[in-house]
Design a protein around this motif. Structure first.
Motif, PDB file in Angstrom:
ATOM      1  N   UNK A 151      10.226   4.242 -12.105  1.00 49.82           N
ATOM      2  CA  UNK A 151      11.524   4.533 -12.724  1.00 49.82           C
ATOM      3  C   UNK A 151      11.416   5.387 -13.993  1.00 49.82           C
ATOM      4  N   UNK A 152      10.375   5.172 -14.786  1.00 47.73           N
ATOM      5  CA  UNK A 152      10.284   5.938 -16.048  1.00 47.73           C
ATOM      6  C   UNK A 152      10.058   7.420 -15.788  1.00 47.73           C
ATOM      7  N   UNK A 153       9.441   7.713 -14.656  1.00 48.54           N
ATOM      8  CA  UNK A 153       9.141   9.123 -14.335  1.00 48.54           C
ATOM      9  C   UNK A 153      10.219   9.737 -13.451  1.00 48.54           C
ATOM     10  N   UNK A 154      11.307   9.023 -13.224  1.00 52.18           N
ATOM     11  CA  UNK A 154      12.331   9.542 -12.303  1.00 52.18           C
ATOM     12  C   UNK A 154      11.889   9.421 -10.857  1.00 52.18           C
ATOM     13  N   UNK A 155      10.875   8.587 -10.607  1.00 51.20           N
ATOM     14  CA  UNK A 155      10.375   8.421  -9.240  1.00 51.20           C
ATOM     15  C   UNK A 155      11.033   7.242  -8.543  1.00 51.20           C
ATOM     16  N   UNK A 156      10.217   6.430  -7.879  1.00 48.12           N
ATOM     17  CA  UNK A 156      10.760   5.321  -7.088  1.00 48.12           C
ATOM     18  C   UNK A 156      11.373   4.271  -8.032  1.00 48.12           C
ATOM     19  N   UNK A 157      12.682   4.091  -7.957  1.00 46.80           N
ATOM     20  CA  UNK A 157      13.324   3.132  -8.871  1.00 46.80           C
ATOM     21  C   UNK A 157      13.873   1.918  -8.135  1.00 46.80           C
ATOM     22  N   UNK A 158      13.790   1.907  -6.804  1.00 46.42           N
ATOM     23  CA  UNK A 158      14.288   0.753  -6.039  1.00 46.42           C
ATOM     24  C   UNK A 158      13.551   0.648  -4.710  1.00 46.42           C
ATOM     25  N   UNK A 167       0.844  -1.205   0.000  1.00 44.73           N
ATOM     26  CA  UNK A 167       0.000   0.000   0.000  1.00 44.73           C
ATOM     27  C   UNK A 167       0.877   1.252   0.000  1.00 44.73           C
ATOM     28  N   UNK A 168       1.956   1.218   0.780  1.00 42.94           N
ATOM     29  CA  UNK A 168       2.850   2.391   0.828  1.00 42.94           C
ATOM     30  C   UNK A 168       3.585   2.576  -0.503  1.00 42.94           C
ATOM     31  N   UNK A 169       4.029   1.465  -1.097  1.00 43.54           N
ATOM     32  CA  UNK A 169       4.707   1.579  -2.392  1.00 43.54           C
ATOM     33  C   UNK A 169       3.744   2.139  -3.442  1.00 43.54           C
ATOM     34  N   UNK A 170       2.529   1.608  -3.470  1.00 43.87           N
ATOM     35  CA  UNK A 170       1.557   2.062  -4.475  1.00 43.87           C
ATOM     36  C   UNK A 170       1.236   3.549  -4.311  1.00 43.87           C
ATOM     37  N   UNK A 171       1.121   3.982  -3.063  1.00 44.45           N
ATOM     38  CA  UNK A 171       0.829   5.399  -2.829  1.00 44.45           C
ATOM     39  C   UNK A 171       2.005   6.258  -3.341  1.00 44.45           C
ATOM     40  N   UNK A 172       3.217   5.810  -3.072  1.00 45.76           N
ATOM     41  CA  UNK A 172       4.390   6.566  -3.527  1.00 45.76           C
ATOM     42  C   UNK A 172       4.440   6.599  -5.053  1.00 45.76           C
ATOM     43  N   UNK A 173       4.093   5.480  -5.688  1.00 44.70           N
ATOM     44  CA  UNK A 173       4.105   5.441  -7.154  1.00 44.70           C
ATOM     45  C   UNK A 173       3.065   6.411  -7.706  1.00 44.70           C
ATOM     46  N   UNK A 174       1.910   6.510  -7.018  1.00 48.90           N
ATOM     47  CA  UNK A 174       0.872   7.450  -7.464  1.00 48.90           C
ATOM     48  C   UNK A 174       1.361   8.890  -7.277  1.00 48.90           C
ATOM     49  N   UNK A 175       2.147   9.117  -6.246  1.00 48.96           N
ATOM     50  CA  UNK A 175       2.593  10.489  -5.949  1.00 48.96           C
ATOM     51  C   UNK A 175       3.763  10.929  -6.831  1.00 48.96           C
ATOM     52  N   UNK A 176       4.759  10.070  -6.983  1.00 50.53           N
ATOM     53  CA  UNK A 176       5.995  10.517  -7.666  1.00 50.53           C
ATOM     54  C   UNK A 176       6.383   9.647  -8.859  1.00 50.53           C
ATOM     55  N   UNK A 177       5.576   8.619  -9.149  1.00 45.95           N
ATOM     56  CA  UNK A 177       5.855   7.775 -10.310  1.00 45.95           C
ATOM     57  C   UNK A 177       6.917   6.722 -10.031  1.00 45.95           C
TER      58      UNK A 177
END
Ligand SMILES: NC(=O)c1ccc[n+]([C@@H]2O[C@H](COP(=O)([O-])OP(=O)(O)OC[C@H]3O[C@@H](n4cnc5c(N)ncnc54)[C@H](OP(=O)(O)O)[C@@H]3O)[C@@H](O)[C@H]2O)c1
Length: 314
Positions: A182-189, A170-180
């Protein structure tokens, strides 16, 4: 074994966890610590994992980052080789001296994270940290603010890439929604615990695989106290090792690699011999049957470092 990716970076499939090199109970003499990092690098390893709090005590916060920077400067590899080395570090946990020993806390506000990241970059001697993780969440700071602070570290140029550690799906998904991703320069690891001993985040690993997010299993051998016992605790790992003329620890690392092409284990070492042995595990190819057999073993332990803090409000 093919190289693995962290966003735009290509790394050797197995990294080096540098934490034990600064652990109070095992910290080796400086020459051996440097030789351990060099043994990993000489074996092809190109990912070094550290954190600001990896230190023999609160008075020495930053010890491990300074050691990693020194090891890289002292390494005999060419400058081209050095440029290929990725250093990942983490912030968000605090450690201060108290009357009865170290007092641990969290500091997940954007300001605190920015300060911690700047201090880490200075100790590592870099303008921008290759990969910066939010180490653990601060229960007192709303989750979105913490992810926003991590993205700010990237936007401010203190880190080139960002990741999360010790997060739920749930926390990872929320972060992906907020900052994207790897393609968006967001969470890549993502860096979560996973080993023969402890396997709780299958859903996180699935999401990482779907989104091309590198998954770095921490304490992949079950932590320093149990790493020597992989074969005696988990017979299947010893039996598969015998079939490959390897060790149970090498089989554990090969098994982790077989879980997903996004997995990059980061075993810790305090000796050149174990650093070399771990790197050699990248060449160990398990059959599908062996992989399935190892996955079917029962994890026998609790977390190496259980989290006693509640999740922050989301
Ligand atoms: N994100 C987080 O919250 C978090 C938490 C914990 C750890 N970490 C990261 O994960 C890394 C790894 O975790 P860890 O160091 O706790 O535990 P680990 O990797 O499970 O175990 C480390 C121990 O394994 C032994 N070892 C390594 N390779 C071996 C091999 N091929 N054969 C036999 N023994 C071997 C080492 O022995 P010797 O000492 O004899 O070399 C070392 O003491 C840490 O260094 C740190 O970077 C992250």
């Amino acid at each position: 074994m093919d190289a693995r990716r962290i966003a735009d970076l290509t790394v050797f499939p197995i990294g080096l966890g540098c934490m034990p090199l600064s652990d109070r109970h095992m910290v080796p003499e400086r020459p051996r610590a440097l030789a351990t990092v060099h043994a990993a690098l000489d074996s092809g390893v190109t990912l070094l994992d550290t954190a600001d709090i990896y230190a023999p005590g609160a008075a020495h916060v930053g010890h491990n980052e300074v050691l990693v920077a020194e090891a890289l400067r002292a390494w005999g590899g060419s400058s081209q080789d050095r440029d290929r080395v990725v250093v990942a570090t983490k912030g968000g946990i605090t450690r201060v001296a108290g009357p009865d020993g170290d007092v641990w806390g969290r500091a997940g506000t954007p300001e605190a994270l920015g300060r911690a990241a700047r201090a880490s970059a200075a100790r590592l001697g870099v303008d921008a940290i290759d990969l910066y993780f939010l180490h653990r969440l601060d229960p007192a700071v709303p989750y979105d603010e913490q992810v926003g602070g991590l993205a700010q570290v990237r936007d401010d140029g203190i880190a080139a890439r960002i990741g999360l550690s010790n997060v739920t799906l749930a926390q990872l998904d929320r972060a992906l929604a907020l900052v994207g991703g790897p393609e968006e320069g967001g969470i890549c690891a993502v860096q979560n615990e996973w080993s023969p001993r402890y396997r709780r985040d299958a859903d996180v690993l699935v999401r990482c695989t779907e989104r091309g997010i590198a998954f770095l299993p921490w304490s992949p051998l079950g932590g320093a106290n149990q790493a020597g016992d992989v074969g005696s605790r988990y017979a299947a790992f010893a039996e598969v090792a015998a079939a490959h003329a390897g060790t149970a620890q090498q089989v554990a690392l090969a098994w982790l690699l077989g879980l997903s092409p996004l997995v990059i284990p980061i075993p810790g070492s305090t000796r050149p011999a174990t650093a070399r042995a771990s790197a050699a595990a990248a060449a160990l190819e398990l059959t599908a049957e062996e992989q399935a057999r190892l996955t079917a073993t029962e994890p026998l332990g609790e977390s190496v470092f259980p989290d006693d803090q509640p999740a922050p409000p989301m």
